[in-house]
Design a protein around this motif. Sequence first.
Motif, PDB file in Angstrom:
ATOM      1  N   LEU A  52       0.821  -1.208   0.000  1.00  0.00           N
ATOM      2  CA  LEU A  52       0.000   0.000   0.000  1.00  0.00           C
ATOM      3  C   LEU A  52       0.857   1.261   0.000  1.00  0.00           C
ATOM      4  N   GLY A  53       1.955   1.214   0.748  1.00  0.00           N
ATOM      5  CA  GLY A  53       2.855   2.347   0.783  1.00  0.00           C
ATOM      6  C   GLY A  53       2.261   3.601   1.379  1.00  0.00           C
ATOM      7  N   ILE A  54       1.396   3.453   2.389  1.00  0.00           N
ATOM      8  CA  ILE A  54       0.813   4.615   3.046  1.00  0.00           C
ATOM      9  C   ILE A  54       1.319   4.680   4.470  1.00  0.00           C
ATOM     10  N   PRO A  55       1.251   5.838   5.133  1.00  0.00           N
ATOM     11  CA  PRO A  55       1.794   5.972   6.487  1.00  0.00           C
ATOM     12  C   PRO A  55       1.139   5.007   7.471  1.00  0.00           C
ATOM     13  N   ALA A  56       1.918   4.577   8.457  1.00  0.00           N
ATOM     14  CA  ALA A  56       1.403   3.659   9.478  1.00  0.00           C
ATOM     15  C   ALA A  56       0.223   4.263  10.216  1.00  0.00           C
ATOM     16  N   SER A  57       0.176   5.599  10.316  1.00  0.00           N
ATOM     17  CA  SER A  57      -0.914   6.259  11.035  1.00  0.00           C
ATOM     18  C   SER A  57      -2.263   6.008  10.376  1.00  0.00           C
TER      19      SER A  57
ATOM     20  N   GLY B 286      -7.617   0.654  14.107  1.00  0.00           N
ATOM     21  CA  GLY B 286      -6.895   1.705  13.418  1.00  0.00           C
ATOM     22  C   GLY B 286      -6.350   2.747  14.379  1.00  0.00           C
ATOM     23  N   ARG B 287      -5.143   3.192  14.123  1.00  0.00           N
ATOM     24  CA  ARG B 287      -4.577   4.257  14.954  1.00  0.00           C
ATOM     25  C   ARG B 287      -5.440   5.512  14.889  1.00  0.00           C
ATOM     26  N   SER B 288      -6.033   5.766  13.741  1.00  0.00           N
ATOM     27  CA  SER B 288      -6.910   6.933  13.601  1.00  0.00           C
ATOM     28  C   SER B 288      -8.157   6.798  14.472  1.00  0.00           C
ATOM     29  N   GLN B 289      -8.566   5.553  14.756  1.00  0.00           N
ATOM     30  CA  GLN B 289      -9.720   5.352  15.622  1.00  0.00           C
ATOM     31  C   GLN B 289      -9.400   5.766  17.058  1.00  0.00           C
ATOM     32  N   LEU B 290      -8.148   5.582  17.483  1.00  0.00           N
ATOM     33  CA  LEU B 290      -7.751   6.074  18.796  1.00  0.00           C
ATOM     34  C   LEU B 290      -7.788   7.598  18.837  1.00  0.00           C
ATOM     35  N   ASP B 291      -7.361   8.216  17.747  1.00  0.00           N
ATOM     36  CA  ASP B 291      -7.410   9.679  17.698  1.00  0.00           C
ATOM     37  C   ASP B 291      -8.843  10.185  17.820  1.00  0.00           C
ATOM     38  N   ALA B 292      -9.790   9.422  17.250  1.00  0.00           N
ATOM     39  CA  ALA B 292     -11.202   9.809  17.350  1.00  0.00           C
ATOM     40  C   ALA B 292     -11.697   9.716  18.793  1.00  0.00           C
ATOM     41  N   ILE B 293     -11.181   8.753  19.557  1.00  0.00           N
ATOM     42  CA  ILE B 293     -11.546   8.650  20.970  1.00  0.00           C
ATOM     43  C   ILE B 293     -10.977   9.842  21.742  1.00  0.00           C
ATOM     44  N   VAL B 294      -9.758  10.210  21.434  1.00  0.00           N
ATOM     45  CA  VAL B 294      -9.157  11.384  22.079  1.00  0.00           C
ATOM     46  C   VAL B 294     -10.011  12.621  21.822  1.00  0.00           C
ATOM     47  N   ASP B 295     -10.559  12.737  20.597  1.00  0.00           N
ATOM     48  CA  ASP B 295     -11.394  13.892  20.250  1.00  0.00           C
ATOM     49  C   ASP B 295     -12.585  14.035  21.192  1.00  0.00           C
ATOM     50  N   LEU B 296     -13.059  12.916  21.734  1.00  0.00           N
ATOM     51  CA  LEU B 296     -14.237  12.948  22.610  1.00  0.00           C
ATOM     52  C   LEU B 296     -13.972  13.677  23.922  1.00  0.00           C
ATOM     53  N   VAL B 297     -12.719  13.678  24.383  1.00  0.00           N
ATOM     54  CA  VAL B 297     -12.438  14.198  25.729  1.00  0.00           C
ATOM     55  C   VAL B 297     -11.331  15.249  25.775  1.00  0.00           C
TER      56      VAL B 297
END
Length: 397
Positions: free
Chosen positions: A60-65, A123-134
């Motif tokens: 895929l060659g996309i960032p790990a994030s 997904g790492r981005s899913q953790l970022d979405a949890i951070v957005d909540l608080v």
Amino acid sequence: MTDRRRTYIDIHVLQTVPPSNLNRDDAGSPKQAIYGGARRLRVSSQAWKRATRLAFKDELGIPASQLGTRTKRVSTMLAARLAERARLTAEDATRLSNALLAADLKVAAGKKAEESAYLLFFGRSQLDAIVDLVADRATELTALADDALTKAVAELPVRAQLTGKHPIDVALFGRMVADIPALNVDAATQVAHALSVHPVEIEFDYYTAVDDEKSREEDAGAAMIGTVEFTSATLYRFATLDVHHLAENLDNDIDATIDAVRAFLRAFVTSMPTGHQNTFAHRTVPSVVSYMVRTDQPVNLVSAFENPVRSKYGIAAQAALNLAKEVNRTSTSFGLTPMTVSTVWDPTSLDVIGSEQDRGHVAEATQAFGSACGLDESIDATIAAVRPRLDGSAALR
């Protein structure tokens, strides 16, 4: 008429590996299975899926994030994000992280970082979405006592962040949490256990190691001795990809779906489990790779090898011929004819087969596999057949 919304890509691979131990059992032996009354070498689907998943990321060659990870350390990763984003101390970030995940992932609430009860693929981005909540009230929340903190975050849609906007690899390979079905993601791909097309015998390699610093005056014995089990085999490998299900997992992002399909078609073929890799240097390339696009159902063609291949003309050539015959049999007898077939193979490889009867079936192999293609050409042809069906521009067949 076949439903246009059903599109599967079956991948059939014949691959010969030299002496190796790709996937061992709890006793260190190469995994085995009885099939067709004969003992076969087996490589578990889990072993090859992991190899494929790692190769898939590279393709895929996309960032790990933007990709997923599989770990029990969800709380630790979330705490690190909370500490950075909300400028919390490590202790406060851990308390808040554990509280957020306590209900859904059974992470113990408290000051100590804990592992989740599950090995979770997310997904790492899913953790970022949890951070957005608080993030905007993290300091306020961490000032609360443990019970009050748990109550304050209980109504937040934490689970919703883990059940939507999946990264490509989670959408493809899926996720299972037995105790919490709501967190499950049905995989878009299925991978069969690889089996040798012929009977195998397990052999032992007795090895020794010499101490380089031992003088000539000392004894000549080895500093270490040991054994490792191995075998060699021609394997039949099979995987199938439900293209429309993958698109659904990716919120019908067609471009992302095509990127995932292309990467998977190559990753499954070129990947290799790494068991005892340094000992045996067993990495080879397949002798046959056939991509078959179907609009009815996936078809595993392992029945081609229910009668173990025994041939003095070469296992791989006879296996290719048997596989071709099974393609034609399932088409003729069951009407399971692929919409398109694109195959990486060498028709001249069948010239070694000495039987006059089998020589007459070389045309049958060409009928099943089509003209020989390179890997890139085969993948391009398969993508060209699939994309119109995703776009909705293909007529019902």
